[in-house]
Design an enzyme around this catalytic site. Structure first.
Site, PDB file in Angstrom:
ATOM      1  N   GLU A   1      -9.159  -3.383   2.315  1.00  0.00           N
ATOM      2  CA  GLU A   1      -8.121  -2.834   1.450  1.00  0.00           C
ATOM      3  C   GLU A   1      -7.080  -3.893   1.096  1.00  0.00           C
ATOM      4  O   GLU A   1      -6.591  -3.951  -0.032  1.00  0.00           O
ATOM      5  CB  GLU A   1      -7.459  -1.636   2.144  1.00  0.00           C
ATOM      6  CG  GLU A   1      -8.382  -0.433   2.178  1.00  0.00           C
ATOM      7  CD  GLU A   1      -8.129   0.503   3.339  1.00  0.00           C
ATOM      8  OE1 GLU A   1      -8.100   0.022   4.495  1.00  0.00           O
ATOM      9  OE2 GLU A   1      -7.954   1.705   3.103  1.00  0.00           O
TER      10      GLU A   1
ATOM     11  N   ARG B   1       0.860  -1.181   0.000  1.00  0.00           N
ATOM     12  CA  ARG B   1       0.000   0.000   0.000  1.00  0.00           C
ATOM     13  C   ARG B   1       0.898   1.233   0.000  1.00  0.00           C
ATOM     14  O   ARG B   1       1.819   1.343   0.805  1.00  0.00           O
ATOM     15  CB  ARG B   1      -0.842  -0.010   1.265  1.00  0.00           C
ATOM     16  CG  ARG B   1      -1.740   1.184   1.329  1.00  0.00           C
ATOM     17  CD  ARG B   1      -2.571   1.150   2.565  1.00  0.00           C
ATOM     18  NE  ARG B   1      -3.465   2.302   2.546  1.00  0.00           N
ATOM     19  CZ  ARG B   1      -4.335   2.549   3.492  1.00  0.00           C
ATOM     20  NH1 ARG B   1      -4.433   1.742   4.508  1.00  0.00           N
ATOM     21  NH2 ARG B   1      -5.097   3.608   3.419  1.00  0.00           N
TER      22      ARG B   1
ATOM     23  N   ARG C   1      -8.143  15.295  13.297  1.00  0.00           N
ATOM     24  CA  ARG C   1      -7.892  16.281  12.221  1.00  0.00           C
ATOM     25  C   ARG C   1      -9.098  17.193  12.050  1.00  0.00           C
ATOM     26  O   ARG C   1     -10.240  16.742  12.144  1.00  0.00           O
ATOM     27  CB  ARG C   1      -7.622  15.556  10.899  1.00  0.00           C
ATOM     28  CG  ARG C   1      -6.240  14.930  10.846  1.00  0.00           C
ATOM     29  CD  ARG C   1      -6.046  14.120   9.582  1.00  0.00           C
ATOM     30  NE  ARG C   1      -5.930  12.705   9.887  1.00  0.00           N
ATOM     31  CZ  ARG C   1      -5.960  11.724   9.005  1.00  0.00           C
ATOM     32  NH1 ARG C   1      -6.100  11.989   7.719  1.00  0.00           N
ATOM     33  NH2 ARG C   1      -5.835  10.473   9.376  1.00  0.00           N
TER      34      ARG C   1
END
Ligand code: ADP
Length: 406
Positions: A383, A90, A240
């Protein structure tokens, strides 16, 4: 064919060994707290869990430990390391250069290195994982799967910031988008669950984990996404800030905050944590909010409100929406947040089946009512399976796997 999937970060390396094309996970695990005194490897194989404390100073050492563990006589699964036919990595940032997964060569390495400028926390450890795998397994194909690649189809009108054009030309400042491997995976699964072809679906995919992003998928392709040049833009996340008026930063700079402090403020002290003042963990916030903790409630409300705005905006650019998809730790597990978000977007034709929503925890499920115009799915992201798939295709000899194609 056995395919090893590697996700190398700055403090951890995760691995999955797949048997392909069956997509069976033979073993998986992770090395965590790399560079700290308490680093250790957790390995899951044959239905057992093994934990090995080990001093692991860097990503290269972590790779060495992972490969040793895979061939270990007691806990391993391979006789020898040469049984691995390909390795899929990845990689977070592929810039404008990579529109799909690729076999790694020196040019690909140079590009990943070049884009480290745009992803300084991610691309360097990704690259360290690639180099370590190459040195231990020099004669097999290594494949890079980029988080940005699925978003390569975003049109210029959506990826340009309204800044002086030269900044795009000179520094590549534009929207790239992230979590692309996840958005592609869940969009394809949603199409399959609806009995549609992968290019026949219009969906709004919501990846809500510690990092959160929302993508508008038109005819199976990403046409806009909430994260931008970096994974800081978009909806608020665990720590964030998401979207901000950039003038806030100039204002704080005038108040004496330097760039390093501002970076940490926006990346590590904002979002759910900053708003609530207590936690970035949605489970904790849900508990506190139910007991009347006002700032936990505020954090949840802001999070939901901003997601509503993105879903509304993406419904507008998609014209028709076939499905809304929830994935990521919050999307897959939080019955409460899914209900709150779905109730906020009934205007686009979403009608939630409360019982189906309650039952859908960490499993694939359709959670809309029968008369809902728009399907709502919970789809656990995978993923590593997507990376294993691309790696398998490229190892078999396919020359490229464009994000549109799998
Ligand atoms: P990452 O982005 O690091 O991969 P995850 O996808 O694992 O993170 O998501 C982590 C988030 O998911 C955390 O905010 C966590 O609180 C949240 N989460 C996990 N399980 C639940 C749950 N049952 N209810 C609410 N939130 C949950």
């Amino acid at each position: 064919m056995k395919v090893l999937v590697i996700n190398a970060g700055s403090s951890s390396v995760k691995y999955h060994l797949y048997l392909m094309p069956e997509a069976e996970v033979l073993a998986h695990g992770f090395v965590e707290r790399i560079g700290e005194k308490t680093s250790e490897l957790s390995h899951f194989c044959h239905g057992n869990t093994y934990t090995v404390p080990a001093k692991v100073g860097n990503v290269g050492k972590a790779m060495e430990l992972i490969l040793q563990t895979l061939v270990d006589k007691e806990v391993g699964i391979l006789q020898q390391i040469s049984e691995i036919s390909a390795v899929g990595h990845r990689v977070v940032h592929g810039g404008e250069e990579f529109t799909g997964s690729v076999v790694i060569d020196e040019n690909v390495i140079a590009s990943i290195d070049k884009f480290a400028d745009l992803a300084p926390l991610h691309n360097p450890p990704n690259l360290a994982g690639i180099r370590a795998a190459q040195s231990h397994l020099p004669n097999i194909k290594q494949v890079a799967c980029f988080d940005t690649a699925f978003h390569a189809t975003i049109p210029k009108v959506a990826y340009m910031y309204a800044l002086p054009y030269e900044l795009y030309e000179k520094y590549g400042i534009r929207r790239y988008g992230f979590h692309g491997i996840s958005h592609r995976y869940v969009a394809r699964r949603a199409a399959a669950l609806m009995g549609k072809g992968k290019y026949d679906i219009n969906a709004i995919t919501c990846h809500l984990g510690n990092g959160c992003s929302i993508t508008a998928v038109k005819n199976g392709h990403s046409i806009d996404t909430s994260m931008g040049l970096t994974p800081l833009e978009g909806v608020p996340m665990g720590t964030r800030s998401g979207d901000l008026d950039p003038a806030i930063l100039f204002y704080l700079e005038e108040k004496g905050y330097d760039v390093k402090t501002l970076k940490s403020l926006c990346n590590k002290q904002s979002g759910l944590l900053g708003l609530s003042g207590v936690s970035n963990d949605m489970r904790e916030l849900e508990k506190l909010a139910s007991k009347g903790h006002e700032r936990a409630e505020l954090a949840i409300d802001v999070f939901c409100y901003r997601i509503k705005k993105y879903i509304g905006a993406y419904a507008a650019i998609l014209d028709t929406v076939d499905a809304v998809v929830f994935t990521g730790g919050i999307g897959e597990n939080s019955v409460f947040m899914r209900e709150k978000i779905c109730n906020a977007v009934t205007q686009i034709g979403v009608k939630l089946d409360l019982a189906a929503n309650k039952d859908a925890i960490a499993k694939e499920a359709e959670i809309n009512t029968k008369d809902s115009q728009v399907k709502v799915f919970v789809i656990p992201t995978n993923e590593q399976a997507a990376i294993a798939n691309d790696t398998y295709e490229l190892a078999k000899g396919r020359t490229s796997v464009l994000c549109g194609s799998l």
